[in-house]
Structure formats: C-alpha cells, structure tokens
Write an enzyme that holds these catalytic residues in place. Structure first.
Site, mmCIF file in Angstrom:
data_model
loop_
_atom_site.group_PDB
_atom_site.id
_atom_site.type_symbol
_atom_site.label_atom_id
_atom_site.label_comp_id
_atom_site.label_asym_id
_atom_site.label_seq_id
_atom_site.Cartn_x
_atom_site.Cartn_y
_atom_site.Cartn_z
ATOM 1 N N PRO A 290 0.821 -1.228 0.000
ATOM 2 C CA PRO A 290 0.000 0.000 0.000
ATOM 3 C C PRO A 290 0.850 1.271 0.000
ATOM 4 O O PRO A 290 0.319 2.365 -0.190
ATOM 5 C CB PRO A 290 -0.828 -0.106 1.282
ATOM 6 C CG PRO A 290 -0.346 -1.290 2.015
ATOM 7 C CD PRO A 290 0.643 -2.029 1.200
ATOM 8 N N GLU B 290 2.210 -7.548 8.746
ATOM 9 C CA GLU B 290 2.349 -6.088 8.839
ATOM 10 C C GLU B 290 3.346 -5.548 7.819
ATOM 11 O O GLU B 290 3.544 -4.358 7.717
ATOM 12 C CB GLU B 290 2.769 -5.692 10.257
ATOM 13 C CG GLU B 290 1.587 -5.545 11.194
ATOM 14 C CD GLU B 290 0.646 -6.756 11.189
ATOM 15 O OE1 GLU B 290 -0.502 -6.605 10.729
ATOM 16 O OE2 GLU B 290 1.054 -7.843 11.621
ATOM 17 N N ARG C 22 -2.224 -8.221 -20.619
ATOM 18 C CA ARG C 22 -3.141 -7.899 -21.717
ATOM 19 C C ARG C 22 -2.582 -6.819 -22.651
ATOM 20 O O ARG C 22 -3.084 -6.635 -23.751
ATOM 21 C CB ARG C 22 -4.525 -7.497 -21.184
ATOM 22 C CG ARG C 22 -4.544 -6.267 -20.334
ATOM 23 C CD ARG C 22 -5.905 -6.061 -19.697
ATOM 24 N NE ARG C 22 -6.939 -5.799 -20.670
ATOM 25 C CZ ARG C 22 -7.078 -4.650 -21.340
ATOM 26 N NH1 ARG C 22 -6.239 -3.651 -21.127
ATOM 27 N NH2 ARG C 22 -8.028 -4.500 -22.213
ATOM 28 N N ASP D 290 -6.602 0.750 -27.733
ATOM 29 C CA ASP D 290 -6.456 2.104 -28.255
ATOM 30 C C ASP D 290 -7.451 3.045 -27.579
ATOM 31 O O ASP D 290 -7.108 4.146 -27.201
ATOM 32 C CB ASP D 290 -6.676 2.130 -29.768
ATOM 33 C CG ASP D 290 -5.512 1.482 -30.496
ATOM 34 O OD1 ASP D 290 -5.667 1.148 -31.654
ATOM 35 O OD2 ASP D 290 -4.445 1.315 -29.869
HETATM 36 C C1 4G0 Z 1 3.679 -5.128 2.266
HETATM 37 C C2 4G0 Z 1 -0.623 -4.455 -1.408
HETATM 38 C C3 4G0 Z 1 2.662 -6.003 1.875
HETATM 39 C C4 4G0 Z 1 3.422 -4.157 3.219
HETATM 40 C C5 4G0 Z 1 -0.333 -5.365 -0.394
HETATM 41 C C6 4G0 Z 1 1.157 -4.971 3.411
HETATM 42 C C7 4G0 Z 1 -2.510 -3.714 -0.159
HETATM 43 C C8 4G0 Z 1 -1.723 -3.615 -1.299
HETATM 44 C C9 4G0 Z 1 1.402 -5.928 2.469
HETATM 45 C C10 4G0 Z 1 2.158 -4.071 3.798
HETATM 46 C C11 4G0 Z 1 -1.154 -5.399 0.721
HETATM 47 C C12 4G0 Z 1 -2.066 -2.624 -2.367
HETATM 48 C C13 4G0 Z 1 2.830 -2.069 5.048
HETATM 49 C C14 4G0 Z 1 0.599 -3.057 5.437
HETATM 50 C C15 4G0 Z 1 0.317 -6.882 2.064
HETATM 51 N N1 4G0 Z 1 -2.224 -4.580 0.800
HETATM 52 N N2 4G0 Z 1 -2.883 -1.629 -2.086
HETATM 53 N N3 4G0 Z 1 -0.934 -6.199 1.801
HETATM 54 N N4 4G0 Z 1 1.868 -3.068 4.746
HETATM 55 O O1 4G0 Z 1 -1.547 -2.721 -3.491
#
Ligand code: 4G0
Length: 244
Positions: free
Chosen positions: A87, A114, A152, A167
């Site tokens: 995230p 986490e 894709r 396109d």
């Molecule tokens: C790494 C991606 C992986 C760090 C992965 C969480 C949402 C997305 C994960 C974290 C994910 C996205 C720091 C919480 C695994 N969640 N929005 N979870 N943290 O692309």
C-alpha cells in the site's frame, strides 16, 4: 515476458493464471509464469518465515534472510526489476502497466502480515507498487491485478479486437455505452445510430458517449486526455447545458 512471483500462498495463483487470456499468453509463448513458495527458502527445521517486530507491538514481519534468499535465487540478471506489492507503493495506472509490459522479466514479491523487514527493501527491492489506497491481507491479489493489467498489453496476447479496445483506453477516456441483442429488452430499445449502418456516425456517437461518461464520472481524466477540436466543442456543449 518471464514473471516470477514470490509468495507464501502459491496455490492462490492457479485459477487466475489458467483463465482464458493468461492461458493464451502462456500457450503462445508470450508469458512464462511461475509462483514460488517463500517457505521453500527457510532453512531452519520449523521453516519459519516470519517473526515478531523489534520494539514490540503486535503482528508479524517477514524475515529478511528468508525473503532475500528467495529473491536472489530467482533473480539472476542484476537489472531485473524486483517489485514489492504494497500500500506504500506508487499507484498502478495504465501508464505504469504499459511501462511494465515492455520489460522482458519481472519478479513480484507478495508480503503478508504487517509487512517486510525494512532491510529487504534496501537490499533487494527496486520498485514498490500499490493497486489502490486500501490494505489487503497479502500482496497476492494485488500481484494478480498487476499481472492481468500488464499481460493484456503485451502485443499478441489479445486478438485484433483487443488492439482496438486498448487504443480506446490508451486515450485516457472511460468507455461509453454498449449494446447487444435483443433489440428490445424490458421495454428499452437500442440507439438507432447503432443499427443505421453509418460507420462514421457510429464512431462519432461512441466518441461522444465516451466523452460524456468521462465528463460525468471522472472529469479529472479530461485534463490529461488527448482531445480534438471536435471533442472540445462537444464538451463545451455539455458544460453549457449543465443547468438543465
Ligand atoms: C507489504 C498491497 C505487503 C506491506 C499489499 C502490506 C494492499 C496492497 C502488504 C504491507 C497489501 C495494495 C505495510 C501493510 C500486504 N495490501 N494496495 N498487503 N503493509 O496494493
């Protein structure tokens, strides 16, 4: 394109990676995909992959030794991008997918818990991508979204129909309305222009439908869309009629 995914849940990928488009891409030799189990790179007798965070607090963190060993074992070439789905990454957009679709090789790292030990980022991650501003229980679903959006766009994966479709998305507009048979459904008809046989009229109607939908739902996209003088005149008309 060769894609390796590092994950604690390799089985999550089997259904998605064997559906129609992915199967065609792999069958045509355009995609070589492999999901690898991070746990296979744990060396202690319990095959431990995570541990509690230094400093206390809840949750578990992926162990750096296991994850870096996994990345290094699949990496080979020094300039292969290693992408962590997180995230905290840069947002996945059509432009990012298009950029990745031109690369010969991707390594995707799926975190859980986490997150990952910060030293993994420093040592072995070259890029961090997010599919949107929300937290998932793991990076696997995000990795599958990224793979779908990228694959894709690889030339030859979709047919001629797909090329046209691409396109119309590459121009940065939303799609307008679409119709198929029957000609009347629950009292609702189909716009006459679509059955008129006038190709140029159909194209103009579609373009205006795309412009109108984008103007209604995502006006922010219009700022970076490629617009002709005719497009701008049509949008000006929509703005003028906003009151009614
Ligand atoms: C790494 C991606 C992986 C760090 C992965 C969480 C949402 C997305 C994960 C974290 C994910 C996205 C720091 C919480 C695994 N969640 N929005 N979870 N943290 O692309």
């Amino acid at each position: 394109m060769k894609v390796d995914v590092l994950t604690l849940f390799p089985d999550m990928f089997s259904a998605v990676m064997s559906e129609s488009m992915m199967w065609k891409a792999r069958d045509r030799g355009l995609l070589d995909f492999r999901a690898r189990d991070i746990r296979d790179f744990a060396q202690d007798k319990h095959r431990q992959v995570d541990d509690s965070p230094y400093g206390g607090g809840g949750g578990m963190i992926l162990k750096p030794d296991v994850l870096v060993r996994a990345i290094e074992s699949v990496k080979g070439d020094a300039d292969t991008p290693v992408i962590l789905l997180s995230p905290q990454g840069r947002k996945l957009t059509h432009a990012v997918a298009a950029e990745l679709s031109r690369l010969p090789r991707l390594i995707l790292v799926c975190g859980r818990y986490e997150g990952v030990d910060e030293r993994v980022r420093d040592l072995a991650i070259s890029d961090e991508i997010s599919i949107g501003d929300y937290v998932l229980t793991g990076g696997e679903l995000a990795a599958m979204v990224l793979i779908d959006a990228v694959v894709r766009l690889i030339p030859g994966v979709l047919g001629a129909e797909g090329a046209q479709h691409r396109d119309s998305h590459a121009d940065g507009l939303l799609e307008g309305p679409h119709y198929t048979r029957p000609p009347e459904f629950r009292g609702m008809g189909v716009p006459d222009v679509l059955t008129s046989g006038h190709h140029a009229d159909v194209e103009r109607w579609r373009r205006q439908g795309a412009l109108k939908r984008t103007w209604q739902r995502r006006p922010d996209l219009l700022a970076s869309a490629e617009l002709s003088d005719e497009d701008r005149a049509y949008l000006a008309g929509l703005e003028a009629g906003k009151a009614d």
